[in-house]
Scaffold this active site. Structure first.
Site, PDB file in Angstrom:
ATOM      1  N   THR A  14     -50.684  -2.095  29.183  1.00  0.00           N
ATOM      2  CA  THR A  14     -49.864  -1.744  30.328  1.00  0.00           C
ATOM      3  C   THR A  14     -50.220  -0.307  30.725  1.00  0.00           C
ATOM      4  OG1 THR A  14     -48.271  -3.295  29.492  1.00  0.00           O
ATOM      5  CG2 THR A  14     -47.375  -1.528  30.828  1.00  0.00           C
ATOM      6  N   ASN A  62     -50.297  -7.232  31.861  1.00  0.00           N
ATOM      7  CA  ASN A  62     -50.091  -7.709  30.496  1.00  0.00           C
ATOM      8  C   ASN A  62     -51.312  -7.372  29.643  1.00  0.00           C
ATOM      9  OD1 ASN A  62     -48.764  -8.720  28.315  1.00  0.00           O
ATOM     10  ND2 ASN A  62     -49.381 -10.820  28.663  1.00  0.00           N
ATOM     11  N   ASP A 112     -45.949 -13.607  28.038  1.00  0.00           N
ATOM     12  CA  ASP A 112     -44.772 -12.874  27.550  1.00  0.00           C
ATOM     13  C   ASP A 112     -43.537 -13.780  27.421  1.00  0.00           C
ATOM     14  OD1 ASP A 112     -45.834 -10.474  26.918  1.00  0.00           O
ATOM     15  OD2 ASP A 112     -45.110  -9.391  28.669  1.00  0.00           O
ATOM     16  N   SER A 131     -39.940  -8.457  28.688  1.00  0.00           N
ATOM     17  CA  SER A 131     -40.922  -7.368  28.585  1.00  0.00           C
ATOM     18  C   SER A 131     -40.450  -6.339  27.571  1.00  0.00           C
ATOM     19  CB  SER A 131     -41.049  -6.707  29.958  1.00  0.00           C
ATOM     20  OG  SER A 131     -41.728  -5.488  29.852  1.00  0.00           O
ATOM     21  N   SER A 132     -41.385  -5.531  27.091  1.00  0.00           N
ATOM     22  CA  SER A 132     -41.006  -4.397  26.227  1.00  0.00           C
ATOM     23  C   SER A 132     -40.989  -3.091  27.000  1.00  0.00           C
ATOM     24  CB  SER A 132     -42.008  -4.247  25.084  1.00  0.00           C
ATOM     25  OG  SER A 132     -41.932  -5.336  24.226  1.00  0.00           O
ATOM     26  N   GLY A 165     -48.235  -0.299  25.696  1.00  0.00           N
ATOM     27  CA  GLY A 165     -48.303  -0.539  24.252  1.00  0.00           C
ATOM     28  C   GLY A 165     -47.624  -1.819  23.814  1.00  0.00           C
ATOM     29  N   GLY A 166     -47.312  -2.723  24.765  1.00  0.00           N
ATOM     30  CA  GLY A 166     -46.702  -3.991  24.363  1.00  0.00           C
ATOM     31  C   GLY A 166     -45.469  -3.754  23.516  1.00  0.00           C
TER      32      GLY A 166
HETATM   33  N1  GLY Z   1     -46.672  -7.250  29.054  1.00  0.00           N
HETATM   34  C1  GLY Z   1     -46.160  -6.186  28.313  1.00  0.00           C
HETATM   35  C2  GLY Z   1     -44.701  -6.008  28.521  1.00  0.00           C
HETATM   36  O1  GLY Z   1     -44.185  -6.443  29.514  1.00  0.00           O
HETATM   37  O2  GLY Z   1     -44.035  -5.454  27.712  1.00  0.00           O
END
Ligand code: GLY
Length: 567
Positions: A376, A396, A418, A447-448, A468-469
């Site tokens: 991201t 993503n 996700d 999402s994170s 950083g997911g």
């Molecule tokens: N695709 C990473 C997030 O939305 O957290």
């Protein structure tokens, strides 16, 4: 008291208070860019400069958001995007706060088991590579909706420098050369025809984006309709369907960004404003920070045994809740007030002991793991009027689904990954999802992302966020703590080594070779498993700190090509 007793007592006190294990050599503090009035920090200098120039022209943070976000789509195709989505949290100079969700949506034709085979197993690659992985893009609607509400400059003047950049081209950095090379086999796998990124681009080459410039021109002229209707929509839908995808014109026409109430909580004297579901960032950050608030981290020290234990145990518990409860609030009821309630969180930490690691298998709600991609991107803006925004945007995975629409000049996301394709099975970030995040038509995937703004004593203090997911939340957390608990400059706070725990897998990920071996051994002895292989870097944080004299300090992450620009 005799001198002897006094000295003995001193000796006893000195040796009974164990020093925190911190073998890092003290280094002089490093300050990031300092400016007097305004600043933009993003993943590429070109985007930060375009955003900053919009501010210089008299635009506000919201105008600069439009310019920076779209400039990242040109300069940073790895994650910047027209074919993805994101979240933004703001605080105006009047103290008004809010947030916008421009997250991708599942297409109308999506089904719960679309990524499973007839035996109920997840079909490899289907949710990550190619057209079925694509969610309905939200970025253009997001920035234009923000502009409609808060913008002050005309949209064509905001887009002009972005369009110019696309025509003129962007210089390939060393990091970019490596990234393109790394993903080329997947570009070939995902695309029927060759794409511009198949070429062996070298550092200092210039990549021009004339097709993307044309797409941006249609947006400059027709606004949202320049993307979601007409020529762009037609081309995009044909392209996706030709590649086996299910997005229709109706999907594009129906897409809308949504204003959301942010998550707000306090930590010591800080008021923290962060993103609400369908981003899990705000809730998780609130849970972790409320769980750690009673502990004296300042006394334990930065990245010491005790600090790592406290953070790890709070993270373990918060990520377990994330997996079970969180999803799109338009589809599932999320007990947010309870999840961030101090009494609930005290209870969550009651079984924590410094004597040994808790096992994730003993933490409810435990039938789930977490997986999300690291690619991201985040940018922070504070303008000369005192408005602040914090925005995180994504395709993503790296270059999203790797599917590149050459006619329109951009990559498409793989955000469908996700969702939890199969509750209990990990996604590409190892995150395990539950029913709350299962696929449904028009639903937004969890999402994170954690774009965050902080107030101190009622005044603007920080804008911060990161890619950083699943590690986004813990990277934002550590950056805030580095400034607040450990008195670091913004730049040092961003640069400092990071670690991460997400409940499952039950391990502490550490950036390799940055943590002392004795510290790792001490953690092992307490039952913690350390993984230094999984993440060469954790997060690429960009932030801005308002210093006591009201100047701004940028923190641009050394892990990327990130740059602060301002005046
Ligand atoms: N695709 C990473 C997030 O939305 O957290």
């Amino acid at each position: 008291m005799s001198r002897y007793i006094f000295l003995s007592l001193l000796f006893f006190i000195a040796f009974s208070c164990k020093e925190p294990i911190n073998h890092a050599k003290p280094k002089p503090p490093v300050r990031g860019l300092i400016t007097e009035h305004a600043m933009v920090v993003s993943a590429r200098e070109e985007a930060s400069k375009i955003g900053s120039d919009i501010l210089k022209k008299g635009g506000n943070a919201f105008d600069a958001m439009v310019a920076t976000e779209l400039a990242l789509a040109v300069a940073y195709p790895y994650a910047g995007n027209l074919g993805g989505g994101g979240f933004m949290v703001y605080r105006t100079n009047q103290g008004d706060i809010g947030a916008i969700d421009y997250r991708e949506k599942a297409p109308l034709a999506a089904t719960k088991n679309m990524f499973l085979d007839s035996l109920g197993n997840v079909i490899p690659d289907k949710s990550t590579l190619g057209a079925m992985a694509v969610g309905v893009p939200g970025t253009v609607a997001g920035v234009l909706t923000v502009h409609e509400k808060f913008g002050t400059l005309p949209i064509d003047s905001i887009l002009k420098p972005v369009i110019d950049l696309a025509y003129k081209g962007v210089i390939v950095t060393n990091k970019q050369e490596k990234r393109i090379k790394k993903y080329q086999p997947l570009f070939i796998k995902a695309n029927k025809d060759s794409i511009p990124f198949d070429k062996a681009w070298k550092t200092n080459d210039t990549i021009k984006y004339p097709k993307l410039a044309k797409t941006l021109e249609r947006i400059a002229i027709h606004g949202k309709d320049g993307f979601y209707k007409g020529e762009t929509a037609e081309t995009l839908v044909n392209f996706i369907q030709d590649n086996g995808g299910i997005i229709t014109k109706e999907d594009l026409e129906k897409y809308e960004a949504k204003w959301r109430a942010p998550i707000v909580f306090t930590y010591d004297d800080l008021k923290i404003i962060s993103m609400s579901p369908p981003a899990s960032g705000g809730v998780c950050l609130a849970q972790i920070m409320k769980m750690i608030e009673p502990f004296d981290l300042h006394k334990y020290g930065h990245n010491t045994l005790k600090t790592i234990q406290v953070l790890t145990e709070a993270e373990r518990r918060a990520y377990a809740d994330r997996s079970f409860y969180l999803g799109d609030p338009d589809f599932v009821d999320i007990p947010i007030p309870t999840l961030i309630d101090t009494n609930y969180l005290e209870e969550r930490m009651r079984d924590f002991s410094f004597a040994k690691a808790t096992k994730s298998s003993e933490i409810s709600h435990g039938s789930i793991e977490i997986v999300e991609s690291d690619e991201t991107t985040h940018y922070s803006i504070i303008d000369q009027f005192g408005n602040a925004i914090s925005a995180t945007t994504t395709l993503n995975g790296a270059y999203g689904s790797k599917l590149y629409c050459t006619e329109l000049g951009f990559f498409l996301n793989n955000e469908m990954d996700d969702f939890s394709s199969k509750p209990g099975a990990p996604n590409m970030f190892g995150l395990i999802g539950a029913e709350a995040n299962s696929i449904a038509p028009e639903k937004r995937m969890l999402s994170s992302m954690t774009p965050t703004i902080i107030e101190k004593n009622g005044s603007l203090y920080m804008s911060v966020g990161t890619p950083g997911g699943s590690t986004i939340i813990t990277s934002v957390l550590q950056t805030i703590l580095n400034v607040h608990e450990f008195n670091m400059t913004m730049q040092d706070a961003v640069n400092a080594p990071r670690f991460h725990h997400q409940w499952l897998p039950d391990e502490i990920r550490m950036e390799p070779n940055l943590f002392d071996k004795k510290l790792i051994k001490a953690l092992n002895d307490l039952g913690y498993i350390i993984n230094e292989e999984r993440s060469p870097v954790i997060g690429k944080v960009d932030g801005i700190l308002v210093l006591e004299d009201k100047t701004l300090e940028g923190g641009a992450d050394r892990r990327g090509d990130d740059t602060a620009v301002g005046f």
